[in-house]
Write a protein that holds these residues in place. Structure first.
Motif, PDB file in Angstrom:
ATOM      1  N   VAL A  16       0.832  -1.203   0.000  1.00 40.64           N
ATOM      2  CA  VAL A  16       0.000   0.000   0.000  1.00 40.64           C
ATOM      3  C   VAL A  16       0.870   1.258   0.000  1.00 40.64           C
ATOM      4  CG1 VAL A  16      -1.636   1.361   1.351  1.00 40.64           C
ATOM      5  CG2 VAL A  16      -1.998  -1.099   1.061  1.00 40.64           C
ATOM      6  N   GLN A  17       1.923   1.251   0.831  1.00 43.23           N
ATOM      7  CA  GLN A  17       2.817   2.413   0.883  1.00 43.23           C
ATOM      8  C   GLN A  17       3.512   2.627  -0.456  1.00 43.23           C
ATOM      9  OE1 GLN A  17       5.298   1.397   4.251  1.00 43.23           O
ATOM     10  NE2 GLN A  17       4.052   2.636   5.655  1.00 43.23           N
ATOM     11  N   ALA A  18       3.913   1.524  -1.096  1.00 43.30           N
ATOM     12  CA  ALA A  18       4.561   1.637  -2.407  1.00 43.30           C
ATOM     13  C   ALA A  18       3.596   2.213  -3.434  1.00 43.30           C
ATOM     14  CB  ALA A  18       5.071   0.277  -2.858  1.00 43.30           C
ATOM     15  N   ALA A  19       2.348   1.738  -3.387  1.00 46.21           N
ATOM     16  CA  ALA A  19       1.340   2.252  -4.321  1.00 46.21           C
ATOM     17  C   ALA A  19       1.097   3.736  -4.070  1.00 46.21           C
ATOM     18  CB  ALA A  19       0.038   1.465  -4.167  1.00 46.21           C
ATOM     19  N   GLU A  20       1.016   4.128  -2.807  1.00 45.94           N
ATOM     20  CA  GLU A  20       0.788   5.535  -2.474  1.00 45.94           C
ATOM     21  C   GLU A  20       1.915   6.413  -2.998  1.00 45.94           C
ATOM     22  OE1 GLU A  20       0.334   5.480   1.738  1.00 45.94           O
ATOM     23  OE2 GLU A  20      -1.818   5.044   1.671  1.00 45.94           O
ATOM     24  N   THR A  21       3.147   5.931  -2.866  1.00 48.42           N
ATOM     25  CA  THR A  21       4.292   6.713  -3.364  1.00 48.42           C
ATOM     26  C   THR A  21       4.243   6.813  -4.888  1.00 48.42           C
ATOM     27  OG1 THR A  21       5.641   5.954  -1.500  1.00 48.42           O
ATOM     28  CG2 THR A  21       6.801   6.911  -3.375  1.00 48.42           C
ATOM     29  N   GLY A  22       3.895   5.695  -5.534  1.00 49.30           N
ATOM     30  CA  GLY A  22       3.776   5.728  -6.998  1.00 49.30           C
ATOM     31  C   GLY A  22       2.715   6.702  -7.456  1.00 49.30           C
ATOM     32  N   LYS A  27       0.860  11.936  -9.618  1.00 53.77           N
ATOM     33  CA  LYS A  27       0.076  13.157  -9.403  1.00 53.77           C
ATOM     34  C   LYS A  27       0.982  14.387  -9.382  1.00 53.77           C
ATOM     35  CE  LYS A  27      -2.147  11.687  -5.702  1.00 53.77           C
ATOM     36  NZ  LYS A  27      -3.103  11.686  -4.557  1.00 53.77           N
ATOM     37  N   GLY A  28       2.177  14.236  -8.806  1.00 49.99           N
ATOM     38  CA  GLY A  28       3.102  15.371  -8.778  1.00 49.99           C
ATOM     39  C   GLY A  28       3.498  15.794 -10.175  1.00 49.99           C
ATOM     40  N   LEU A  29       3.763  14.804 -11.028  1.00 52.84           N
ATOM     41  CA  LEU A  29       4.124  15.108 -12.417  1.00 52.84           C
ATOM     42  C   LEU A  29       2.979  15.822 -13.120  1.00 52.84           C
ATOM     43  CD1 LEU A  29       6.253  14.787 -14.626  1.00 52.84           C
ATOM     44  CD2 LEU A  29       5.282  12.542 -15.146  1.00 52.84           C
ATOM     45  N   TYR A  55      10.597   4.803  -8.826  1.00 52.62           N
ATOM     46  CA  TYR A  55       9.161   4.771  -9.105  1.00 52.62           C
ATOM     47  C   TYR A  55       8.868   5.205 -10.539  1.00 52.62           C
ATOM     48  CZ  TYR A  55       7.872   3.574  -4.365  1.00 52.62           C
ATOM     49  OH  TYR A  55       7.706   2.902  -3.185  1.00 52.62           O
ATOM     50  N   LEU A  56       9.633   6.151 -11.038  1.00 54.71           N
ATOM     51  CA  LEU A  56       9.453   6.570 -12.431  1.00 54.71           C
ATOM     52  C   LEU A  56       9.741   5.407 -13.377  1.00 54.71           C
ATOM     53  CD1 LEU A  56      11.059  10.137 -12.366  1.00 54.71           C
ATOM     54  CD2 LEU A  56       8.675   9.606 -12.914  1.00 54.71           C
ATOM     55  N   ALA A  57      10.751   4.600 -13.044  1.00 55.90           N
ATOM     56  CA  ALA A  57      11.079   3.441 -13.884  1.00 55.90           C
ATOM     57  C   ALA A  57       9.904   2.475 -13.950  1.00 55.90           C
ATOM     58  CB  ALA A  57      12.321   2.740 -13.331  1.00 55.90           C
ATOM     59  N   SER A  58       9.235   2.258 -12.805  1.00 52.05           N
ATOM     60  CA  SER A  58       8.065   1.371 -12.779  1.00 52.05           C
ATOM     61  C   SER A  58       6.912   1.958 -13.581  1.00 52.05           C
ATOM     62  CB  SER A  58       7.623   1.119 -11.340  1.00 52.05           C
ATOM     63  OG  SER A  58       8.625   0.425 -10.621  1.00 52.05           O
ATOM     64  N   LEU A  59       6.715   3.262 -13.453  1.00 53.44           N
ATOM     65  CA  LEU A  59       5.635   3.926 -14.180  1.00 53.44           C
ATOM     66  C   LEU A  59       5.887   3.912 -15.685  1.00 53.44           C
ATOM     67  CD1 LEU A  59       5.096   6.947 -11.755  1.00 53.44           C
ATOM     68  CD2 LEU A  59       3.501   5.058 -12.138  1.00 53.44           C
ATOM     69  N   ILE A  60       7.157   3.975 -16.073  1.00 46.06           N
ATOM     70  CA  ILE A  60       7.505   3.895 -17.493  1.00 46.06           C
ATOM     71  C   ILE A  60       7.163   2.507 -18.035  1.00 46.06           C
ATOM     72  CG2 ILE A  60       9.464   3.792 -19.098  1.00 46.06           C
ATOM     73  CD1 ILE A  60      10.705   6.126 -17.508  1.00 46.06           C
ATOM     74  N   GLU A  61       7.432   1.460 -17.235  1.00 49.85           N
ATOM     75  CA  GLU A  61       7.100   0.102 -17.655  1.00 49.85           C
ATOM     76  C   GLU A  61       5.602  -0.060 -17.917  1.00 49.85           C
ATOM     77  OE1 GLU A  61       8.508  -2.852 -14.983  1.00 49.85           O
ATOM     78  OE2 GLU A  61      10.619  -2.288 -15.217  1.00 49.85           O
ATOM     79  N   GLU A  62       4.786   0.662 -17.146  1.00 51.10           N
ATOM     80  CA  GLU A  62       3.335   0.581 -17.299  1.00 51.10           C
ATOM     81  C   GLU A  62       2.794   1.598 -18.300  1.00 51.10           C
ATOM     82  OE1 GLU A  62       1.524  -1.767 -15.980  1.00 51.10           O
ATOM     83  OE2 GLU A  62       3.295  -2.608 -14.972  1.00 51.10           O
TER      84      GLU A  62
END
Length: 269
Positions: A16-22, A27-29, A55-62
């Motif tokens: 949950v904490q990892a998801a919140e940070t992601g 949202k910040g971007l 976290y950006l690397a994970s978001l790029i994968e998705e």
């Protein structure tokens, strides 16, 4: 005999904490314009750049984020755009305004409504009355004047549109209402005065101008593009209706309009 160690599986709280940070990174971007360097994004989030980079690397994968190969800046990706478009399709100001209108009706005991701009003027599209309603000759489908109604003045003041000005000019040529006739010897000056007042207050207030014995307060609703898309209005009998700009009614109408604008994706500069 060797024992095989089981891979570490993050517990629910860690996930949950990892998801919140992601989500915070995503949202910040979005909130700093949709495109930023790692340094700028980390500073905005007040987070360690190395952590944000993971976290950006994970978001790029998705495909929620992409990185520009030339500028190295990160920006929202295709999947993020699909999510945004889907949300915008559901952003109906009339439907979303229902709770706001009910709150105004119940908490302030006033008549409340939301209007949109039509080809003949502002049109009421949702209408709520208190248990002891004030008798007024407006209902869903009613077209309101631009010059004498609080609703119309918000559209006149904040929608810089040729049709709106043309309708206002036509109203001036026909009006025999309580408007001060000395003020409208020069229609352009009169319209500009109304516009400036609305722009200064970010609302419009009228007393006994459109309907005798009735006062009203109106505030603008903006969409994700920053365009005026609707107006929320509260009205009541002048004798018991606080129409002051700092009064409870005006403050709550403005707050409801602000919250509705936010729910439509509007971000004030």
């Amino acid at each position: 005999m060797k024992t095989t160690e089981k891979p570490h599986i993050p517990d629910r709280r860690q996930r949950v904490q990892a998801a919140e940070t992601g989500f915070a990174v995503l949202k910040g971007l979005a909130r700093i314009g949709g495109s930023a360097s790692l340094t700028a994004l980390s500073t905005y989030l007040n987070e360690n750049p190395a952590k944000v980079h993971r976290y950006l690397a994970s978001l790029i994968e998705e495909e929620l984020v992409i990185q520009d190969p030339e500028t190295q800046q990160y920006r929202l990706g295709l999947e993020a755009m699909f999510i945004g478009l889907s949300a915008m399709r559901q952003s109906d100001p009339i439907r979303l305004a229902e709770p706001a209108l009910i709150r105004l009706r119940e908490e302030l005991e006033v008549t409340s409504f939301i209007a949109v701009m039509g080809n003949k003027g502002p049109v009421i599209v949702r209408f709520e009355e208190p248990s002891l309603p004030v008798t007024v000759n407006v209902r869903v489908g009613s077209v309101l004047p631009l010059l004498t109604s609080a609703t119309g003045r918000v559209f006149l003041g904040l929608q810089n549109d040729r049709l709106v000005r043309q309708l206002a000019q036509e109203e001036i040529s026909k009006t025999t209402t309580s408007l001060n006739t000395e003020k409208i010897n020069d229609p352009e000056i009169f319209i500009n005065q109304l516009r400036e007042e609305v722009q200064k207050r970010n609302c419009a207030i009228v007393k006994d101008t459109n309907l005798r014995g009735i006062s009203a307060v109106a505030a603008p609703v903006y969409n994700y593009a920053g365009q005026l898309c609707a107006v929320i209005t509260a009205l009541g009998a002048t004798g018991g209706f606080d129409a002051s700009v700092n009064g409870k009614i005006c403050r709550q109408v403005q707050e409801e309009a602000r919250q509705l604008s936010t729910s439509l994706g509007y971000i004030k500069d």
